[in-house]
Write an enzyme that holds these catalytic residues in place. Structure first.
Site, PDB file in Angstrom:
ATOM      1  N   VAL A  60       0.818  -1.226   0.000  1.00 40.89           N
ATOM      2  CA  VAL A  60       0.000   0.000   0.000  1.00 40.89           C
ATOM      3  C   VAL A  60       0.849   1.272   0.000  1.00 40.89           C
ATOM      4  CG1 VAL A  60      -2.001  -1.082   1.090  1.00 40.89           C
ATOM      5  CG2 VAL A  60      -0.283   0.068   2.525  1.00 40.89           C
ATOM      6  N   ASN A 102      -2.363   7.051   0.429  1.00 39.15           N
ATOM      7  CA  ASN A 102      -2.929   6.355  -0.733  1.00 39.15           C
ATOM      8  C   ASN A 102      -4.348   5.855  -0.456  1.00 39.15           C
ATOM      9  OD1 ASN A 102      -0.650   6.773  -2.281  1.00 39.15           O
ATOM     10  ND2 ASN A 102       0.336   4.883  -1.604  1.00 39.15           N
ATOM     11  N   TYR A 148       6.832   3.073  14.635  1.00 37.95           N
ATOM     12  CA  TYR A 148       5.437   2.614  14.669  1.00 37.95           C
ATOM     13  C   TYR A 148       4.547   3.708  15.276  1.00 37.95           C
ATOM     14  CZ  TYR A 148       1.467  -0.476  15.844  1.00 37.95           C
ATOM     15  OH  TYR A 148       0.222  -1.071  15.958  1.00 37.95           O
ATOM     16  N   ARG A 189       4.994 -11.238  20.138  1.00 40.13           N
ATOM     17  CA  ARG A 189       4.137 -10.602  21.134  1.00 40.13           C
ATOM     18  C   ARG A 189       3.944 -11.555  22.314  1.00 40.13           C
ATOM     19  NH1 ARG A 189      -0.207  -7.409  17.246  1.00 40.13           N
ATOM     20  NH2 ARG A 189       0.127  -9.111  15.770  1.00 40.13           N
TER      21      ARG A 189
HETATM   22  P1  NAD Z   1      -0.538  -8.406  11.431  1.00 47.36           P
HETATM   23  O1  NAD Z   1       0.914  -8.242  11.270  1.00 47.36           O
HETATM   24  O2  NAD Z   1      -1.086  -9.776  11.671  1.00 47.36           O
HETATM   25  O3  NAD Z   1      -1.327  -7.800  10.200  1.00 47.36           O
HETATM   26  C1  NAD Z   1      -0.872  -6.719   9.447  1.00 47.36           C
HETATM   27  C2  NAD Z   1      -1.104  -7.063   7.979  1.00 47.36           C
HETATM   28  O4  NAD Z   1      -0.723  -5.942   7.169  1.00 47.36           O
HETATM   29  C3  NAD Z   1      -0.254  -8.245   7.502  1.00 47.36           C
HETATM   30  O5  NAD Z   1      -1.049  -9.158   6.785  1.00 47.36           O
HETATM   31  C4  NAD Z   1       0.805  -7.599   6.627  1.00 47.36           C
HETATM   32  O6  NAD Z   1       1.297  -8.466   5.631  1.00 47.36           O
HETATM   33  C5  NAD Z   1       0.056  -6.409   6.075  1.00 47.36           C
HETATM   34  N1  NAD Z   1       0.912  -5.296   5.647  1.00 47.36           N
HETATM   35  C6  NAD Z   1       1.877  -4.674   6.367  1.00 47.36           C
HETATM   36  N2  NAD Z   1       2.446  -3.676   5.629  1.00 47.36           N
HETATM   37  C7  NAD Z   1       1.808  -3.671   4.444  1.00 47.36           C
HETATM   38  C8  NAD Z   1       1.914  -2.883   3.267  1.00 47.36           C
HETATM   39  N3  NAD Z   1       2.826  -1.897   3.164  1.00 47.36           N
HETATM   40  N4  NAD Z   1       1.108  -3.141   2.208  1.00 47.36           N
HETATM   41  C9  NAD Z   1       0.180  -4.139   2.286  1.00 47.36           C
HETATM   42  N5  NAD Z   1       0.031  -4.924   3.376  1.00 47.36           N
HETATM   43  C10 NAD Z   1       0.824  -4.696   4.436  1.00 47.36           C
HETATM   44  O7  NAD Z   1      -0.970  -7.433  12.638  1.00 47.36           O
HETATM   45  P2  NAD Z   1      -2.375  -7.203  13.338  1.00 47.36           P
HETATM   46  O8  NAD Z   1      -2.185  -7.442  14.779  1.00 47.36           O
HETATM   47  O9  NAD Z   1      -3.453  -7.899  12.619  1.00 47.36           O
HETATM   48  O10 NAD Z   1      -2.543  -5.626  13.142  1.00 47.36           O
HETATM   49  C11 NAD Z   1      -3.400  -5.076  12.160  1.00 47.36           C
HETATM   50  C12 NAD Z   1      -3.522  -3.580  12.350  1.00 47.36           C
HETATM   51  O11 NAD Z   1      -4.071  -3.295  13.647  1.00 47.36           O
HETATM   52  C13 NAD Z   1      -2.199  -2.836  12.244  1.00 47.36           C
HETATM   53  O12 NAD Z   1      -2.412  -1.626  11.556  1.00 47.36           O
HETATM   54  C14 NAD Z   1      -1.846  -2.556  13.690  1.00 47.36           C
HETATM   55  O13 NAD Z   1      -1.078  -1.396  13.814  1.00 47.36           O
HETATM   56  C15 NAD Z   1      -3.205  -2.402  14.333  1.00 47.36           C
HETATM   57  N6  NAD Z   1      -3.145  -2.715  15.772  1.00 47.36           N
HETATM   58  C16 NAD Z   1      -3.089  -4.006  16.208  1.00 47.36           C
HETATM   59  C17 NAD Z   1      -3.018  -4.264  17.576  1.00 47.36           C
HETATM   60  C18 NAD Z   1      -2.997  -5.669  18.125  1.00 47.36           C
HETATM   61  O14 NAD Z   1      -2.957  -5.839  19.352  1.00 47.36           O
HETATM   62  N7  NAD Z   1      -3.065  -6.710  17.327  1.00 47.36           N
HETATM   63  C19 NAD Z   1      -2.968  -3.204  18.498  1.00 47.36           C
HETATM   64  C20 NAD Z   1      -2.993  -1.912  17.993  1.00 47.36           C
HETATM   65  C21 NAD Z   1      -3.113  -1.671  16.637  1.00 47.36           C
HETATM   66  N1  UDP Z   2       6.774  -9.378  26.952  1.00 50.79           N
HETATM   67  C1  UDP Z   2       7.292 -10.312  27.845  1.00 50.79           C
HETATM   68  N2  UDP Z   2       7.692 -11.518  27.356  1.00 50.79           N
HETATM   69  C2  UDP Z   2       7.599 -11.853  26.043  1.00 50.79           C
HETATM   70  C3  UDP Z   2       7.047 -10.896  25.125  1.00 50.79           C
HETATM   71  C4  UDP Z   2       6.660  -9.673  25.628  1.00 50.79           C
HETATM   72  O1  UDP Z   2       7.414 -10.051  29.038  1.00 50.79           O
HETATM   73  O2  UDP Z   2       7.981 -12.979  25.680  1.00 50.79           O
HETATM   74  C5  UDP Z   2       6.294  -8.086  27.496  1.00 50.79           C
HETATM   75  C6  UDP Z   2       6.738  -6.854  26.732  1.00 50.79           C
HETATM   76  O3  UDP Z   2       8.002  -6.407  27.207  1.00 50.79           O
HETATM   77  C7  UDP Z   2       5.603  -5.892  27.063  1.00 50.79           C
HETATM   78  C8  UDP Z   2       4.378  -6.782  27.167  1.00 50.79           C
HETATM   79  O4  UDP Z   2       4.879  -8.099  27.390  1.00 50.79           O
HETATM   80  O5  UDP Z   2       5.824  -5.293  28.321  1.00 50.79           O
HETATM   81  C9  UDP Z   2       3.506  -6.776  25.921  1.00 50.79           C
HETATM   82  O6  UDP Z   2       4.355  -6.997  24.808  1.00 50.79           O
HETATM   83  P1  UDP Z   2       3.815  -7.193  23.343  1.00 50.79           P
HETATM   84  O7  UDP Z   2       5.003  -7.304  22.451  1.00 50.79           O
HETATM   85  O8  UDP Z   2       2.818  -8.289  23.303  1.00 50.79           O
HETATM   86  O9  UDP Z   2       2.989  -5.866  23.027  1.00 50.79           O
HETATM   87  P2  UDP Z   2       3.247  -4.302  23.320  1.00 50.79           P
HETATM   88  O10 UDP Z   2       2.168  -3.927  24.244  1.00 50.79           O
HETATM   89  O11 UDP Z   2       4.593  -4.099  23.930  1.00 50.79           O
HETATM   90  O12 UDP Z   2       3.124  -3.691  21.976  1.00 50.79           O
END
Ligand code: NAD
Ligand code: UDP
Length: 314
Positions: A60, A102, A148, A189
Site C-alpha cells: 500500500v 494512498n 510505529y 508478542r
Molecule cells: P498483522 O501483522 O497480523 O497484520 C498486518 C497485515 O498488514 C499483515 O497481513 C501484513 O502483511 C500487512 N501489511 C503490512 N504492511 C503492508 C503494506 N505496506 N502493504 C500491504 N500490506 C501490508 O498485525 P495485526 O495485529 O493484525 O494488526 C493489524 C492492524 O491493527 C495494524 O495496523 C496494527 O497497527 C493495528 N493494531 C493491532 C493491535 C494488536 O494488538 N493486534 C494493536 C494496535 C493496533
Molecule cells: N513481553 C514479555 N515476554 C515476552 C514478550 C513480551 O514479558 O515474551 C512483554 C513486553 O516487554 C511488554 C508486554 O509483554 O511489556 C507486551 O508486549 P507485546 O510485544 O505483546 O505488546 P506491546 O504492548 O509491547 O506492543
C-alpha cells in the site's frame, strides 16, 4: 439492494482476516489488499472461493487503483508486533505515511467512509492512567518504537486533515493489545510467545521485572467494536480494548497455573521504551457505540490455545 463493498488493507493479517470474515458473513463484498510482509494467505484461504471476496497482493506504500465502487476503506496494513516493526522500520513508516495517504485518496475519490487502525501506542509510555482519548501521549520521537508510534500519529493527523479539507467521513479506532486465533506464533508478542513456550515445554520469558501492565482484548470483541464504529456517526478517536489490567508477571502466572503449573518463569531484559502501564478507558466506546468486551481472558485464551494446538505453523 446492491451489496456494499469494503476495502480492507492488511486483510491477510491477524485482525484484518477476522474483519474479512465479519463482512463476507454479513453480505458485503470484500477486497483484501496485503503484501504478506507479516500476514499469510492461510488466514484467508477459506474465503478464496467466495464470489464476494477478492485478494490483491500489493504494497500500500505504492499508489493503486480499484475498479468499481467502494463504500468503506479500512486501513489495517502495518506490521504490528514490536519485533516485526523493529525488523521492518522503514516499511512500517511507509505503510503509516504513504500508505495512509494512498488509502485516503481512494476513499476520497470513491466517496467512501475511511477507518484507520490506530493504536494505544500513540499514548507512548503513558503518564495518565487509564488512557482516555483526550490524552496526547508520551512518545519518544526517535526511539526504537517511534517508527510505529509516530507513523500511527501521522496517520491520525492525515485522516483528520482529509476530514477537515474534504469533509470526508473518517473514523479512528485506537486498538489496545488484542489476541486470538491467527496471530503468528513467532511474531514476538507476549500472548503467542507464552503459548508457544507452553506448547513446547519451554520456560515463560518475562521481560524486565514483569511489573509493567497490559490489558488484553479477544479479537471477536475488537471486531465488534470496530464494526460498530465504522457504521456509527462518530469519528473518534475511540479506544477499543479490554480494561482488565494485568502485570505481565501476573499474566505469566495465570497462564502457567492454567496450562502447565510446572513451567518455569525466566526473566529477560526489558526492551527500550517498553510502556510501563497500559489500560484503556472505554467510556466513550460504551456510551457512543454501546460496546463492551464480552469474552473473559480465560475463555479467550482457551480458544486461542485450542486454535494454536490445531494450527501450529512453527
Ligand atoms: P498483522 O501483522 O497480523 O497484520 C498486518 C497485515 O498488514 C499483515 O497481513 C501484513 O502483511 C500487512 N501489511 C503490512 N504492511 C503492508 C503494506 N505496506 N502493504 C500491504 N500490506 C501490508 O498485525 P495485526 O495485529 O493484525 O494488526 C493489524 C492492524 O491493527 C495494524 O495496523 C496494527 O497497527 C493495528 N493494531 C493491532 C493491535 C494488536 O494488538 N493486534 C494493536 C494496535 C493496533
Ligand atoms: N513481553 C514479555 N515476554 C515476552 C514478550 C513480551 O514479558 O515474551 C512483554 C513486553 O516487554 C511488554 C508486554 O509483554 O511489556 C507486551 O508486549 P507485546 O510485544 O505483546 O505488546 P506491546 O504492548 O509491547 O506492543
Amino acid at each position: 439492494m446492491a451489496k456494499k463493498t469494503v476495502l480492507i488493507t492488511g486483510g491477510a493479517g491477524f485482525i484484518g482476516s477476522h474483519l474479512c470474515d465479519w463482512f463476507t458473513g454479513r453480505g458485503f463484498k470484500v477486497i483484501a489488499v496485503d503484501n504478506l510482509i507479516t500476514g499469510s494467505l492461510r488466514n484467508i484461504a477459506h474465503l478464496k472461493n467466495s464470489k464476494d471476496f477478492k485478494f490483491i497482493r500489493h504494497d500500500v506504500y505504492k499508489p493503486f487503483k480499484i475498479t468499481g465502487g467502494v463504500d468503506y476503506v479500512m486501513h489495517f496494513a502495518s506490521p504490528a508486533s514490536p519485533v516485526d516493526y523493529m525488523e521492518h522500520p522503514i516499511a512500517t513508516m511507509l505503510a503509516g505515511s504513504y500508505g495512509t495517504h494512498n488509502l485516503l485518496e481512494i476513499a476520497r475519490t470513491k466517496q467512501a467512509v475511511f477507518l484507520l487502525a490506530s493504536t494505544s501506542e500513540v499514548y507512548g509510555d503513558p503518564l495518565v492512567h487509564p488512557q482516555k482519548e483526550d490524552y496526547w501521549g508520551n512518545v519518544n520521537p526517535n526511539g526504537p518504537r517511534s517508527i510505529y508510534d509516530e507513523a500511527k500519529r501521522y496517520a491520525e493527523a492525515a485522516a483528520f486533515a482529509y476530514k477537515r479539507v474534504y469533509g470526508m467521513d473518517v473514523k479512528i479506532v485506537r486498538i489496545f493489545n488484542t489476541y486470538g486465533p491467527r496471530m503468528q506464533i513467532k511474531d514476538g508478542r507476549v500472548v503467542p510467545n507464552f503459548i508457544d513456550q507452553i506448547l513446547n515445554g519451554r520456560p515463560l520469558t518475562v521481560y524486565g521485572t514483569g511489573k509493567q501492565t497490559r490489558s488484553f482484548c479477544y479479537v471477536d470483541d475488537l471486531v465488534d467494536g470496530i464494526t460498530r464504529l465504522l457504521l456509527s456517526k462518530i469519528s473518534g478517536p475511540v479506544n477499543v480494548g479490554n480494561p482488565r489490567e494485568f502485570t505481565i508477571l501476573e499474566f505469566a502466572k495465570l497462564i502457567r497455573q492454567k496450562y502447565n503449573p510446572k513451567a518455569k518463569i525466566i526473566f529477560k531484559p526489558l526492551p527500550q521504551d517498553d510502556p510501563k502501564q497500559r489500560k484503556p478507558d472505554i467510556s466513550l466506546a460504551r456510551k457512543a457505540l454501546g460496546w463492551d468486551p464480552k469474552v473473559p481472558l480465560e475463555e479467550g485464551l482457551k480458544r486461542t490455545m485450542d486454535w494454536f494446538k490445531n494450527n501450529r505453523t512453527t
